[in-house]
Design a protein around this motif. Structure first.
Motif, PDB file in Angstrom:
ATOM      1  N   GLY A  12      31.306   9.741  13.340  1.00  0.00           N
ATOM      2  CA  GLY A  12      30.448  10.330  14.266  1.00  0.00           C
ATOM      3  C   GLY A  12      29.506   9.270  14.987  1.00  0.00           C
ATOM      4  N   LEU A  13      28.978   8.422  14.286  1.00  0.00           N
ATOM      5  CA  LEU A  13      27.895   7.471  14.730  1.00  0.00           C
ATOM      6  C   LEU A  13      27.806   6.986  16.159  1.00  0.00           C
ATOM      7  CD1 LEU A  13      25.476   6.920  12.768  1.00  0.00           C
ATOM      8  CD2 LEU A  13      26.314   4.486  12.618  1.00  0.00           C
ATOM      9  N   SER A  14      29.178   6.439  16.304  1.00  0.00           N
ATOM     10  CA  SER A  14      28.881   5.640  17.604  1.00  0.00           C
ATOM     11  C   SER A  14      28.871   6.762  18.938  1.00  0.00           C
ATOM     12  CB  SER A  14      30.466   5.225  18.091  1.00  0.00           C
ATOM     13  OG  SER A  14      31.560   6.176  17.943  1.00  0.00           O
ATOM     14  N   CYS A  47      33.069   4.026  20.855  1.00  0.00           N
ATOM     15  CA  CYS A  47      32.884   5.259  21.697  1.00  0.00           C
ATOM     16  C   CYS A  47      32.573   4.527  23.344  1.00  0.00           C
ATOM     17  CB  CYS A  47      31.428   5.980  21.508  1.00  0.00           C
ATOM     18  SG  CYS A  47      31.400   7.214  22.587  1.00  0.00           S
ATOM     19  N   LEU A  48      33.303   4.792  24.268  1.00  0.00           N
ATOM     20  CA  LEU A  48      33.140   4.465  25.503  1.00  0.00           C
ATOM     21  C   LEU A  48      32.636   5.702  26.350  1.00  0.00           C
ATOM     22  CD1 LEU A  48      36.779   3.132  26.178  1.00  0.00           C
ATOM     23  CD2 LEU A  48      34.887   1.941  25.204  1.00  0.00           C
ATOM     24  N   LEU A  89      29.353   0.798  25.806  1.00  0.00           N
ATOM     25  CA  LEU A  89      30.128   0.860  24.691  1.00  0.00           C
ATOM     26  C   LEU A  89      29.266   1.002  23.647  1.00  0.00           C
ATOM     27  CD1 LEU A  89      32.696  -0.131  23.123  1.00  0.00           C
ATOM     28  CD2 LEU A  89      32.305  -2.467  23.824  1.00  0.00           C
ATOM     29  N   ALA A  90      29.538   1.817  22.649  1.00  0.00           N
ATOM     30  CA  ALA A  90      28.956   1.901  21.317  1.00  0.00           C
ATOM     31  C   ALA A  90      29.927   1.372  20.217  1.00  0.00           C
ATOM     32  CB  ALA A  90      28.268   3.389  21.180  1.00  0.00           C
ATOM     33  N   MET A  91      29.411   0.622  19.485  1.00  0.00           N
ATOM     34  CA  MET A  91      30.296  -0.123  18.498  1.00  0.00           C
ATOM     35  C   MET A  91      30.434   0.671  17.076  1.00  0.00           C
ATOM     36  SD  MET A  91      31.042  -2.667  20.482  1.00  0.00           S
ATOM     37  CE  MET A  91      31.848  -3.882  19.151  1.00  0.00           C
TER      38      MET A  91
END
Length: 799
Positions: free
Chosen positions: A784-786, A438-439, A427-429
């Motif tokens: 788009g960072l996640s 992002c999963l 998981l990216a926050m």
């Protein structure tokens, strides 16, 4: 006779996939069955090897319009099957491995029905089928069945049920199917609470009345697909200004909707690629270049009195102040088509919120928050489960560039490059601004829709709600949580809380490395590829050294990076105030370049110097010297603001980040820029800072001040600055290529949403034989960072 089990993964639920399987199986003479489950679609077939092979080929070439096959696995089947017949079986609840389709614009067939007086869907504002309609906005859980959506509140009538169960019908298992008899309904209310009566309007129904209200100059809050919008006539300057004042959105451009492309073409030039984007099922807002002031004379429109009159309708200047582009979209729901049926001019259709807050999605919430903005409300009673903003795209060169990824695109999975197979769930926050999360699992990444700026309390609450929903929808149990290194980002703080609560490992990712990795991932760069040269230019991000970065050139792969070059750090006087008061950046730049004394002597008559001398110079100097809320930052975003303020663009105040820079870009005549050999460049210096290259703008400032003194036009100075910045970036790449093996350059970060800079740098590098990677699927900005955070974490885990 043989039997096979065929597993299909991708966007294959709620898009008419099973009826297609059924039809093709019948054509190929196969027996067996098909069902939805948590893994996607499961097909079991019996027949000859040739017939099954033909069936699989047809399945891939004759996919329904909204379907997307990501994986198709064939294995022998040893169980019992009905070899004489093929049937569609009920859904099965198993582990979630399938995708949710994005919401899709109304298809041509449904459009015809809502305008056909002989159709039972005539003027029904929620008409849909498996080729179009709500998906993400109404779903609570998967499988995507009616009971797991907000349509569970509506019991199908016999006619809808007949079509729903008819495998030959395009509404077979279209979960939101409904009609006037059994579905959601729309109604009009006055914001002041007084009654609305049919005698007030010349109207067919409440939806049609909205068109009359807009023509009369009223502001209407419209409950749409993924949230409320505020609408008004885009050609009435006083009304648009009133909307800005009430909404407290003073400068950001408003989105526009027009009935058809012919209306749009009165105001903008639209090329073939842009027309295609306007018409795709995602139906995004497309940024289009404004035409000149000339318009087709005698535009004819039927007014609310029924009288035909001729008039020119210019877009109000307040729609997009300081811009050379307009953001247009076409109607994407039956509700919008019906409202705009007799509207021959564009309408403003902007988010239904107070500025910077998320869109309202609930009727009572809208009454409370939008009651002082709108004159009327168009409500409906189909609940919006997931808030989904409109997506924003544009065409740069011949490539699509995504500015905001939301309705129509999310949550479609992004396939990861080779080497990322079977990574553990991550998981990216995401970031603080323009947040997405992002999963990541297996070979796919699911990027959330745009969730806004988390510094706003309502947006932060929405972020948490959306995060919990996605984790539940996809039954995602992360083993690692990726966060930005900035210790004060709310997304990072909540990531740490989740990690602590569940005893999950945390991975802290540098901001600009994440930007570069995201661009690499969407360009399908394999995991073990050689490093790229990443040029990440933005507002700011937390650096490895604890300072604020924002103009970085990194040698990077997915696992690590090396900082090779940066821009001269300059104080952000007042911290966040420097984002909204561009003059602060101008003064800081001049002080850093040791030019202020020269400015007071040689350039004292310039407007910018007079302006700055009226500021509390002594206090500003103390803030810089003692670093009191004035951190040094290598931000290229703030350099743009400084130049814009120097030449007189939004010098004093901005209402949103990058406003001055966007207005400066809009001044440039790109044709002249590319063809006028007399536009010379301003020089930059190369120096060293902590053993890495440093790009110093000091000589650029001297040239720019000289031009101001010679009263060179704003547009020419703006063009020279863009050309000069592009030139120094390319020159730095040349130097770095001499010392490093570099085959590919990544251009990323919010600054590269500047079309002029992006094209100048891209074209120059490509002429040197260097492959340039830019963004298309995801935003270059923090939206788009996640994805970058997720793939870096995955790469480090793989080792």
């Amino acid at each position: 006779m043989v039997a096979e089990e065929i597993r299909v993964r991708g966007i294959v639920q709620g898009v008419g996939f099973r009826p297609t399987v059924y039809r093709l199986a019948k054509i190929c003479g196969l027996g067996g069955d098909v069902c939805n489950d948590g893994g996607g679609v499961l097909i079991r077939v019996s027949g000859s090897e040739e017939a099954i092979t033909e069936f699989v080929t047809k399945l891939q070439t004759e996919c329904p319009p909204l379907a997307k096959i990501n994986q198709l696995i064939r294995i022998p089947y040893t169980g019992e099957l009905n070899a004489e017949n093929f049937v569609i079986s009920s859904s099965v609840n198993t582990a979630i491995k399938t995708e949710i389709a994005p919401d899709a614009a109304t298809c041509q067939e449904c459009q015809k029905e809502i305008f056909d007086p002989f159709s039972r869907f005539y003027r029904y504002p929620f008409t849909n089928c498996t080729h179009c309609g709500p998906r993400l906005s109404i779903i609570r859980a998967i499988p995507y069945d009616r009971c797991n959506t907000s349509m569970s509140a509506f019991v199908m009538c016999s006619e809808c049920a007949k079509e729903y169960h008819d495998v030959e019908n395009r509404r077979f298992h279209a979960q939101p199917v409904a009609c006037h008899t059994c579905g959601a309904s729309a109604w009009l209310e006055r914001a002041d609470g007084k009654a609305v009566t049919a005698s007030m309007f010349s109207m067919l129904d409440d939806v049609d009345a909205v068109c009359t209200l807009l023509q009369r100059g009223e502001i209407v809050a419209i409950k749409g697909l993924g949230g409320f919008h505020l609408a008004c006539d885009a050609t009435q300057e006083a009304v648009v200004e009133k909307l800005r004042y009430r909404k407290r959105r003073y400068h950001k451009p408003f989105a526009l909707m027009a009935r058809d492309i012919e209306v749009i073409e009165r105001y903008c030039t639209v090329n073939a690629k842009e027309k295609e984007l306007l018409k795709i099922p995602a139906a995004p807002i497309v940024l289009l270049e404004k035409k000149g002031l000339e318009r087709d004379a005698g535009t004819r429109e039927r007014g609310d009195t029924g009288k035909i009159f001729s008039q020119n309708f210019e877009i109000a200047i307040s729609v997009a102040p300081g811009q050379n582009r307009l953001g247009f979209m076409l109607p994407y729901t039956p509700l919008h088509h019906l409202i705009l049926r007799r509207m021959n001019r564009p309408i403003v259709l902007t988010s239904g919120n107070i500025s910077d807050e998320p869109q309202c999605v609930d009727n009572d919430e809208a009454r409370e928050k939008l009651g002082t903005i709108a004159d009327y409300f168009l409500f409906h009673n189909r609940d919006i489960i997931n808030r989904v903003d409109d997506s924003v795209v544009r065409v740069v060169g011949d490539k699509v560039q995504t500015i905001r990824r939301a309705r129509g695109y999310a949550p479609a999975a992004i396939s990861l490059p080779p080497g990322f197979e079977n990574v553990p769930p991550i998981l990216a926050m995401g970031s603080e601004l323009k947040n997405t999360f992002c999963l990541l699992q297996g070979k796919e990444a699911i990027l959330s829709q745009h969730l806004g700026d988390l510094e706003n309390g309502a947006a932060f609450d929405g972020y948490q709600k959306a995060l919990n929903l996605y984790l539940n929808l996809f039954e995602h149990k992360p083993e690692v949580i990726a966060i930005d290194k900035h210790p004060e980002y709310l997304s990072s703080k909540i990531g740490k809380e989740i990690a602590d609560k569940n005893q999950i490992k945390i991975s802290s990712i540098q901001h600009h490395h994440a930007h570069i990795a995201a661009c690499m991932a969407e360009n399908n760069i394999p995991l073990d590829s050689p490093p790229v040269l990443g040029i990440a230019l933005d507002g700011l991000g937390y650096g490895e050294d604890g300072n604020l970065w924002g103009g970085e050139i990194l040698l990077a792969d997915y696992r690590k990076f090396q900082r090779l070059a940066t821009f001269q750090p300059v104080a952000m006087i007042g911290g966040e105030q420097a984002i909204y008061q561009p003059w602060r950046n101008t003064y800081a730049q001049l002080m850093t370049a040791n030019l202020w004394n020269e400015c007071e002597e040689k350039y004292a008559d310039l407007e910018i110097i007079k302006f700055l001398k009226n500021k509390p110079i002594k206090l500003l100097n103390q803030l810089i010297e003692k670093k009191i809320n004035s951190p040094p930052a290598s931000s290229v975003g703030r350099l743009f603001d400084a130049v814009a303020a120097a030449i007189g663009i939004y010098r004093d105040e901005c209402s949103y980040e990058g406003q001055a820079a966007i207005a400066m870009e809009a001044l440039i005549n790109v044709h002249n820029l590319n063809n006028d050999k007399e536009i010379l460049i301003y020089p930059f210096e190369f120096s060293f800072l902590d053993s890495i290259y440093c790009i110093d703008p000091r000589p650029m400032w001297q040239g720019l001040l000289d031009d101001l003194q010679q009263q060179i036009p704003q547009a020419v100075i703006a063009a020279k600055f863009h050309k000069s910045l592009a030139d120094v970036i390319v020159e730095m790449v040349k130097r770095l290529c001499q010392k490093n093996v570099i085959h590919q350059v990544v251009l990323t970060g919010g600054v590269f949403q500047n079309c002029v800079l992006l094209e100048l740098v891209s074209q120059a590098l490509e002429m040197l034989g260097i492959k340039v990677l830019t963004h298309s699927l995801i935003p270059a900005n923090d939206g788009g960072l996640s994805l970058g955070q997720a793939v870096i974490t995955a790469a480090q885990l793989i080792g």
